[in-house]
Design an enzyme around this catalytic site. Structure first.
Site, PDB file in Angstrom:
ATOM      1  CG  ASP A  97    -152.510 -77.461  55.435  1.00 38.19           C
ATOM      2  OD1 ASP A  97    -151.776 -77.207  54.743  1.00 38.19           O
ATOM      3  OD2 ASP A  97    -152.557 -78.514  54.933  1.00 38.19           O
ATOM      4  CB  CYS A 310    -157.786 -56.325  38.938  1.00 35.34           C
ATOM      5  SG  CYS A 310    -157.014 -54.604  39.612  1.00 35.34           S
ATOM      6  CB  CYS A 313    -155.855 -52.020  36.820  1.00 36.53           C
ATOM      7  SG  CYS A 313    -154.236 -52.386  37.722  1.00 36.53           S
ATOM      8  CG  HIS A 338    -152.745 -55.381  41.044  1.00 39.85           C
ATOM      9  ND1 HIS A 338    -152.902 -55.244  39.158  1.00 39.85           N
ATOM     10  CD2 HIS A 338    -151.882 -56.053  40.949  1.00 39.85           C
ATOM     11  CE1 HIS A 338    -152.060 -55.633  39.127  1.00 39.85           C
ATOM     12  NE2 HIS A 338    -151.374 -55.654  39.944  1.00 39.85           N
TER      13      HIS A 338
HETATM   14  C1  LIG Z   1    -145.021 -71.115  52.501  1.00 39.46           C
HETATM   15  N1  LIG Z   1    -145.006 -72.249  52.575  1.00 39.46           N
HETATM   16  C2  LIG Z   1    -144.750 -73.883  52.701  1.00 39.46           C
HETATM   17  N2  LIG Z   1    -144.847 -75.321  52.809  1.00 39.46           N
HETATM   18  C3  LIG Z   1    -145.513 -75.932  52.774  1.00 39.46           C
HETATM   19  C4  LIG Z   1    -145.316 -77.175  53.365  1.00 39.46           C
HETATM   20  C5  LIG Z   1    -146.511 -77.969  53.973  1.00 39.46           C
HETATM   21  C6  LIG Z   1    -146.726 -78.799  54.138  1.00 39.46           C
HETATM   22  O1  LIG Z   1    -145.462 -80.032  54.396  1.00 39.46           O
HETATM   23  N3  LIG Z   1    -147.510 -79.604  54.863  1.00 39.46           N
HETATM   24  C7  LIG Z   1    -149.119 -78.803  54.856  1.00 39.46           C
HETATM   25  N4  LIG Z   1    -149.778 -79.544  55.267  1.00 39.46           N
HETATM   26  N5  LIG Z   1    -148.928 -77.723  54.868  1.00 39.46           N
HETATM   27  C8  LIG Z   1    -148.144 -76.693  54.105  1.00 39.46           C
HETATM   28  C9  LIG Z   1    -147.856 -75.668  54.004  1.00 39.46           C
HETATM   29  C10 LIG Z   1    -148.818 -74.622  54.122  1.00 39.46           C
HETATM   30  C11 LIG Z   1    -149.488 -74.872  52.884  1.00 39.46           C
HETATM   31  O2  LIG Z   1    -150.055 -73.635  52.034  1.00 39.46           O
HETATM   32  C12 LIG Z   1    -146.094 -74.565  53.157  1.00 39.46           C
HETATM   33  N6  LIG Z   1    -146.761 -73.409  53.173  1.00 39.46           N
HETATM   34 ZN   LIG Z   2    -155.139 -54.678  38.457  1.00 40.85          ZN
END
Ligand SMILES: CNc1nc2cc3c(=O)[nH]c(N)nc3c(CCO)c2[nH]1
Ligand SMILES: [Zn+2]
Length: 375
Positions: A97, A310, A313, A338
């Site tokens: 990311d 897994c 378990c 798990h």
């Molecule tokens: C837990 N919720 C979540 N919403 C997201 C929304 C975004 C987003 O809009 N842009 C980028 N670059 N990363 C995101 C990520 C991180 C990846 O898990 C998110 N993670």
């Molecule tokens: Zn398991």
């Protein structure tokens, strides 16, 4: 556009009851069968799990984070040690990311300027600047198979004007990322923003597709909005993205959210829930979640989920409860393992249901089973 061998993505089967589809995503480090779930390895490790254990769950791709590795140990260090795959001993696909979410959720005193995000490191408070160009440079140094553009993520609910401004900045940044991206063995995915405003979302899709990316992520969700709101946006956005490119829903989610999104045509997911909940003694099972510290498990000889193949378990619930009560490292390790195995088995079942043309029935069955729990 990257030139990893052959086509980026092929749809091999579309469900006859929903928009769900099975696909093959090709990367420099191998293929991914979609719909696929990516466990989150934020700091170049799936917390507590050696790579071969993660592989054993059926995981084919993991996520790692630009934001964290930018701060520590720094991407130049990872590159000097052979890149992220060699660094962490994971030789299958990795998606990184861009940091867009972490500068909004983790960093302190973030200032968003046209040039990029300026923030104080959550580690030592030092001032850090993350521009679209630097976000691309970092991901190229890490050597991930799929890189994400740097986007401007805003909290929901929010003013339409705030959402529109962030969406338009994300488009300008996406273009800068595309111009900066050089590595031909690395795909680059765009990220759709626009909050819960269908018209802003569709305008963002149109402009990103105009630019042309190897895949498209749906961002700005799973940020506190009610599930029904997320599904409503998915109804609009997922089918509007190019059918021949992978669709990635960021940060999602609960098991039911994955299935609801798959029914709307989503191919790829990442979420910290299986590992974060695992570290906190919460185990996903077919019959609903188990809290492993609960006294009821003290002398229970059964595995967490008798239908689960897994390694965790092969132990009793009594033993796993003991590990958590004694604050032994093995407790969080076993339940994390798990939970990832649970998610990967769910996606194997989902892919089989799509292949059989009956994903709609599969979804209905899970909605009924899990409506009585918090899955
Ligand atoms: C837990 N919720 C979540 N919403 C997201 C929304 C975004 C987003 O809009 N842009 C980028 N670059 N990363 C995101 C990520 C991180 C990846 O898990 C998110 N993670
Ligand atoms: Zn398991």
């Amino acid at each position: 556009m990257s030139t990893v061998g052959g086509e980026i993505f092929s749809v091999v089967r579309t469900d006859s009851q929903t928009l769900a589809r099975c696909g093959i995503l090709r990367t420099a480090h191998g293929i991914v069968h979609t719909p696929a779930f990516m466990p989150v390895g934020t700091q170049a490790t799936i917390k507590g799990l050696l790579p071969h254990l993660v592989e054993g769950t059926g995981t084919e791709i993991i996520l790692s984070n630009t934001y964290h590795l930018l701060l520590r140990p720094k991407p130049e260090t990872v590159a000097a040690l052979g890149g992220l795959h060699r660094f962490m001993g994971w030789h299958k696909p990795i998606l990184t990311d861009s940091g867009g979410f972490q500068v909004f959720s983790l960093a302190q005193l973030t200032r968003i300027e046209e040039r990029g995000a300026v923030f104080r490191s959550h580690l030592d408070g030092s001032l850090v600047e993350l521009t679209p160009e630097r976000a691309i440079e970092v991901q190229e140094l890490l050597g991930s198979d799929i890189a994400m553009v740097l986007d401007h993520v805003v909290a929901l609910p929010n003013e339409r004007s705030v959402i529109e401004d962030a969406m338009e900045r994300s488009l300008r940044w996406a273009e800068r990322c595309q111009k900066a991206h050089q590595r031909k063995d690395q795909w680059l995915f765009g990220i759709v923003q626009g909050g819960l405003e269908p018209d802003l979302r569709l305008r963002c899709v149109e402009e990103l597709v105009q630019m042309g990316f190897d895949g498209y992520a749906i961002g700005g969700l799973s940020v506190g909005e009610p599930p029904a709101e997320m599904y409503r946006i998915l109804d609009v956005v997922a089918p509007s993205l190019p059918a021949e490119r992978p669709r990635y829903l960021m940060g999602v989610g609960r098991p039911i959210d994955l299935l609801e999104a798959i029914a709307r045509g989503v191919d790829l997911f990442d979420c910290v829930m299986p590992t974060r909940n695992g570290r906190n003694a919460m185990a996903f099972t077919e019959a609903g979640p188990l809290r492993m510290r609960n006294a009821c498990h003290e002398r229970d000889p059964r595995p967490m989920d008798p239908t689960c193949p897994c390694l965790a378990c092969t132990f009793s619930r009594g033993y796993i409860r003991h590990l958590f009560m004694a604050r032994e490292m093995l407790g969080p390790i076993l339940v994390s393992l798990h939970n990832i195995a649970f998610y990967q088995r769910l996606l194997r079942q989902a892919r089989a249901a799509i292949e059989a043309g009956s994903f709609g029935d599969f979804l209905e069955e899970k909605r009924a089973t899990w409506s009585r729990t918090t899955m």
